[in-house]
Design a protein around this motif. Structure first.
Motif, mmCIF file in Angstrom:
data_model
loop_
_atom_site.group_PDB
_atom_site.id
_atom_site.type_symbol
_atom_site.label_atom_id
_atom_site.label_comp_id
_atom_site.label_asym_id
_atom_site.label_seq_id
_atom_site.Cartn_x
_atom_site.Cartn_y
_atom_site.Cartn_z
ATOM 1 N N LYS A 65 0.508 -0.971 0.050
ATOM 2 C CA LYS A 65 0.135 0.125 -0.235
ATOM 3 C C LYS A 65 0.428 1.286 -0.492
ATOM 4 O O LYS A 65 0.809 2.104 0.402
ATOM 5 C CB LYS A 65 -0.847 0.227 0.883
ATOM 6 C CG LYS A 65 -0.252 -0.089 2.842
ATOM 7 C CD LYS A 65 -1.236 -0.638 3.862
ATOM 8 C CE LYS A 65 -0.638 -0.485 4.988
ATOM 9 N NZ LYS A 65 -2.193 -1.426 5.802
ATOM 10 N N GLU A 66 2.097 1.167 -0.251
ATOM 11 C CA GLU A 66 2.701 2.183 0.250
ATOM 12 C C GLU A 66 4.221 3.204 -1.502
ATOM 13 O O GLU A 66 4.412 3.846 -1.267
ATOM 14 C CB GLU A 66 3.890 2.041 1.375
ATOM 15 C CG GLU A 66 3.015 1.891 2.444
ATOM 16 C CD GLU A 66 4.451 2.012 3.822
ATOM 17 O OE1 GLU A 66 5.344 1.539 3.621
ATOM 18 O OE2 GLU A 66 3.550 1.958 5.315
ATOM 19 N N MET A 67 3.906 2.315 -2.470
ATOM 20 C CA MET A 67 5.066 3.015 -3.411
ATOM 21 C C MET A 67 3.938 3.274 -4.181
ATOM 22 O O MET A 67 2.753 3.325 -4.559
ATOM 23 C CB MET A 67 4.883 1.015 -4.269
ATOM 24 C CG MET A 67 6.017 -0.006 -3.741
ATOM 25 S SD MET A 67 7.073 -0.671 -3.710
ATOM 26 C CE MET A 67 5.859 -1.305 -4.950
ATOM 27 N N TYR A 68 4.088 5.066 -4.279
ATOM 28 C CA TYR A 68 4.125 5.565 -5.854
ATOM 29 C C TYR A 68 4.661 4.667 -7.085
ATOM 30 O O TYR A 68 5.457 5.074 -7.806
ATOM 31 C CB TYR A 68 4.748 6.371 -5.514
ATOM 32 C CG TYR A 68 4.270 8.143 -4.409
ATOM 33 C CD1 TYR A 68 3.387 8.503 -4.863
ATOM 34 C CD2 TYR A 68 4.831 7.537 -3.121
ATOM 35 C CE1 TYR A 68 3.053 9.452 -3.759
ATOM 36 C CE2 TYR A 68 4.504 8.587 -1.818
ATOM 37 C CZ TYR A 68 3.405 9.247 -2.778
ATOM 38 O OH TYR A 68 2.798 10.161 -1.591
ATOM 39 N N THR A 69 3.413 4.379 -7.798
ATOM 40 C CA THR A 69 3.727 3.359 -8.582
ATOM 41 C C THR A 69 2.290 4.128 -10.049
ATOM 42 O O THR A 69 2.080 4.468 -9.371
ATOM 43 C CB THR A 69 3.165 1.474 -8.235
ATOM 44 O OG1 THR A 69 4.068 1.134 -7.841
ATOM 45 C CG2 THR A 69 3.104 1.215 -10.226
ATOM 46 N N PHE A 70 3.590 4.056 -11.308
ATOM 47 C CA PHE A 70 2.351 4.353 -12.517
ATOM 48 C C PHE A 70 2.732 4.182 -13.072
ATOM 49 O O PHE A 70 3.896 3.163 -13.703
ATOM 50 C CB PHE A 70 2.123 6.008 -12.052
ATOM 51 C CG PHE A 70 3.587 6.623 -12.290
ATOM 52 C CD1 PHE A 70 4.658 6.520 -11.693
ATOM 53 C CD2 PHE A 70 4.264 6.962 -13.914
ATOM 54 C CE1 PHE A 70 6.185 6.944 -11.708
ATOM 55 C CE2 PHE A 70 5.212 7.470 -14.333
ATOM 56 C CZ PHE A 70 6.414 7.435 -13.482
ATOM 57 N N LEU A 79 5.991 1.744 -13.901
ATOM 58 C CA LEU A 79 7.594 2.773 -13.037
ATOM 59 C C LEU A 79 6.623 2.679 -11.285
ATOM 60 O O LEU A 79 5.989 2.725 -10.952
ATOM 61 C CB LEU A 79 7.826 3.483 -13.430
ATOM 62 C CG LEU A 79 8.380 3.277 -14.775
ATOM 63 C CD1 LEU A 79 8.686 4.155 -15.854
ATOM 64 C CD2 LEU A 79 9.969 2.386 -15.028
ATOM 65 N N THR A 80 8.338 2.682 -10.597
ATOM 66 C CA THR A 80 8.155 2.774 -9.038
ATOM 67 C C THR A 80 9.189 3.583 -8.452
ATOM 68 O O THR A 80 10.018 3.712 -8.607
ATOM 69 C CB THR A 80 7.657 1.653 -8.241
ATOM 70 O OG1 THR A 80 6.299 1.088 -8.415
ATOM 71 C CG2 THR A 80 7.365 2.138 -6.718
ATOM 72 N N LEU A 81 8.715 4.690 -8.297
ATOM 73 C CA LEU A 81 9.423 6.293 -6.654
ATOM 74 C C LEU A 81 9.893 4.995 -6.083
ATOM 75 O O LEU A 81 9.572 4.161 -5.181
ATOM 76 C CB LEU A 81 9.088 7.081 -6.183
ATOM 77 C CG LEU A 81 8.343 8.802 -7.196
ATOM 78 C CD1 LEU A 81 8.078 9.045 -6.471
ATOM 79 C CD2 LEU A 81 10.219 8.980 -7.836
#
Ligand code: HAM
Length: 377
Positions: A65-70, A79-81
Motif C-alpha cells: 500500500k505504500e508505493m508510488y506506482t504509475f 514504474l515506481t518511485l
C-alpha cells in the motif's frame, strides 16, 4: 492566497536554516563512509515496479500500500518511485557485475518515497543514507556496519540511541518456525485484531511486532524463533554479539524484531531514540543473503543499513548558521561597479561576500548587513 498551490502532502520543503544543517551533515556522512572504505553509488529514483515487488516482498506494507506506482504511458511499463535503495543497489551490482572481482562496500544517500500516513518523523518523501556490503558472508561486516553507526552517533554528539538486535535465521528455519507460529496464532485467533488476522495468512512474522497489547499477550506465549535456529545461524549471531561486545557497543536482543521488508535473513537490527515519539527508529538494517539470487543474479551475500535523515536532524536540533564573512555596502555614483569588482576579488580569496542589491540610502543597507550575520560590513 487561497488558490496558491501547496506542496504535496507528506513532502516537505527544506528551508535554508535546515538545508545548511543538512548540507553539513552530508559532508560528515560522506567523510565517515570514506573512513570505513565505503564507496559511493547513485541509482535512479525510478525503477521497474517488479524490482521492489520481488525484493521487498508482496506481503509487506510497502508493496501492498505504500508505493508510488504509475504506468509510463509512453512505453506502457509500470514504474515506481524507490521506497528504499537496497533493491536498487543490488540490481545495479548485478547489472554491472560489481562483485565479479571480489566483495564491495557501497553507500548512497537521497530521497525515498512511501505513501504512508504523514506524522512527525514520517513523511512521504524522506531522505536516507545507507550502506550495502556485498560478498561478505561472515558476522564481521555485520559488526562493522553497527560499530560505524555507533561512531557516527558519537561524532554527531547524539546520545541515547539504543541498539536492538535479533537474528531471524535462514529461510528454511523461518519456514519451520512460521508453521508453528501460525498454529499458535490460530489457537488464539479470538484475541487477534483484524490486522493480525490478515497477517497471519500473508506475513505471520509481522504479527510479532504488533503494537496491540492483546495481540502482544498472544505473542508472549508464542514459540520463539531462536529455538528453531541451526548451528550455522547460531554461530553467526554469537560471532556478531562477541564482536560488538569487544568493540564496546551495547545492545539489547529483541526476539520480536523482524523488520518490515522480506529480504532479510540472520542479522536484523534497529537504532532507536526515545526522544522522537512514535517514529523513534533512526536507522535499520540487516543481512539479505538471498537477494542477489532472488533478483536473478549470481548468489552473493549482502548486509546493510539505512538511516533516516529527517529523524537524525530532529535530534540534532537547532542549526548554527554562520553568515557570510562580509556584507558589501556601496553608496553613490559609480560605486556599484567598484563594489562588484571588490566582491569578486574577495570571493576569489576565499571569503563569502554578500553584495548589497536594490539601492537604498546608507541606513537600510547597513541594517541588512547586520541582519545577514556578516562579521564585517
Ligand atoms: P527501513 O527500516 O524501511 O529500512 O528504513 C530505514 C530508515 O529510514 C528508518 O529507520 C527511518 O529512520 C527512515 N524512514 C523510513 N520510512 C520513513 C518515512 N516514511 N519517513 C521518514 N523516515 C523514514 C530500509 O529502507 C532498508 N533499505 C534498510 C537496509 C539497507 N537494510 C539493508 N540495507
Amino acid at each position: 492566497m487561497s488558490d496558491a498551490i501547496q506542496a504535496v502532502r507528506g513532502m516537505n520543503d527544506v528551508l535554508p536554516d535546515e538545508a545548511e544543517l543538512r548540507l553539513w551533515l552530508d559532508g560528515v556522512v560522506a567523510a565517515w563512509f570514506a573512513r570505513y572504505g565505503y564507496r559511493p553509488i547513485r541509482t535512479p529514483l525510478l525503477e521497474h515496479t517488479g524490482l521492489f515487488r520481488r525484493a521487498i516482498g508482496e506481503a509487506t506494507d510497502i508493496v501492498e500500500k505504500e508505493m508510488y506506482t504509475f504506468t509510463d504511458a509512453l512505453n506502457n511499463e509500470s514504474l515506481t518511485l524507490r521506497p528504499e535503495a537496497t533493491a536498487s543497489t543490488v540490481r545495479a551490482a548485478i547489472e554491472h557485475s560489481l562483485v565479479y572481482d571480489g566483495p564491495k562496500r557501497l553507500w548512497y544517500a537521497g530521497p525515498m518515497y512511501r505513501h504512508e500516513r504523514p506524522q512527525k518523523g514520517r513523511y512521504r518523501e524522506f531522505t536516507q543514507f545507507g550502506a550495502e556490503a556485498f560478498g561478505y558472508p561472515g558476522p564481521d561486516v555485520d559488526a562493522e556496519l553497527i560499530v560505524m553507526c555507533a561512531a557516527l552517533w558519537r561524532e554527531l554528539g547524539l546520545e541515547g540511541i539504543r541498539l536492538e538486535l535479533n537474528t531471524i535465521g535462514s529461510a528454511e528455519e523461518r519456514a519451520a518456525y512460521r508453521a508453528d507460529l501460525v498454529k499458535h496464532l490460530l489457537a488464539h485467533a479470538s484475541a487477534l485484531d483484524a490486522d493480525a488476522k490478515r497477517r497471519l495468512h500473508t506475513n505471520p512474522l509481522r504479527v510479532l511486532d504488533s503494537k496491540n497489547p492483546l495481540v502482544q499477550e498472544v505473542v508472549a506465549s508464542a514459540p520463539a524463533l531462536m529455538d528453531y535456529l541451526g548451528e550455522a545461524s547460531r554461530a553467526h549471531f554469537d560471532g556478531l554479539r562477541r564482536l560488538l561486545t569487544t568493540a564496546g557497543v551495547a545492545f539489547a536482543v529483541n526476539p520480536k524484531l523482524v523488520r518490515g521488508l522480506d529480504y532479510y535473513n540472520l542479522t536484523v537490527f534497529e537504532w532507536i531514540s526515545d526522544r522522537l515519539g512514535a517514529q523513534g527508529t533512526v536507522c535499520g538494517g540487516g543481512r539479505y543473503d538471498g537477494l542477489f539470487a532472488q533478483l536473478g543474479g549470481k548468489p552473493a551475500p549482502g548486509v546493510g543499513f539505512a538511516a533516516g535523515v529527517e529523524r537524525l536532524v530532529a535530534l540534532l536540533g537547532a542549526p548554527v548558521s554562520t553568515g557570510p564573512s562580509a556584507y558589501l555596502v556601496h553608496q553613490g555614483e559609480g560605486t556599484l561597479e567598484y563594489a562588484f569588482a571588490l566582491g569578486e576579488e574577495l570571493r576569489a580569496a576565499g571569503f563569502a561576500v554578500v553584495l548589497h542589491a536594490g539601492g537604498g540610502g546608507f541606513k537600510a543597507p547597513m541594517k541588512k548587513a547586520d541582519a545577514s550575520g556578516a562579521a564585517l560590513a
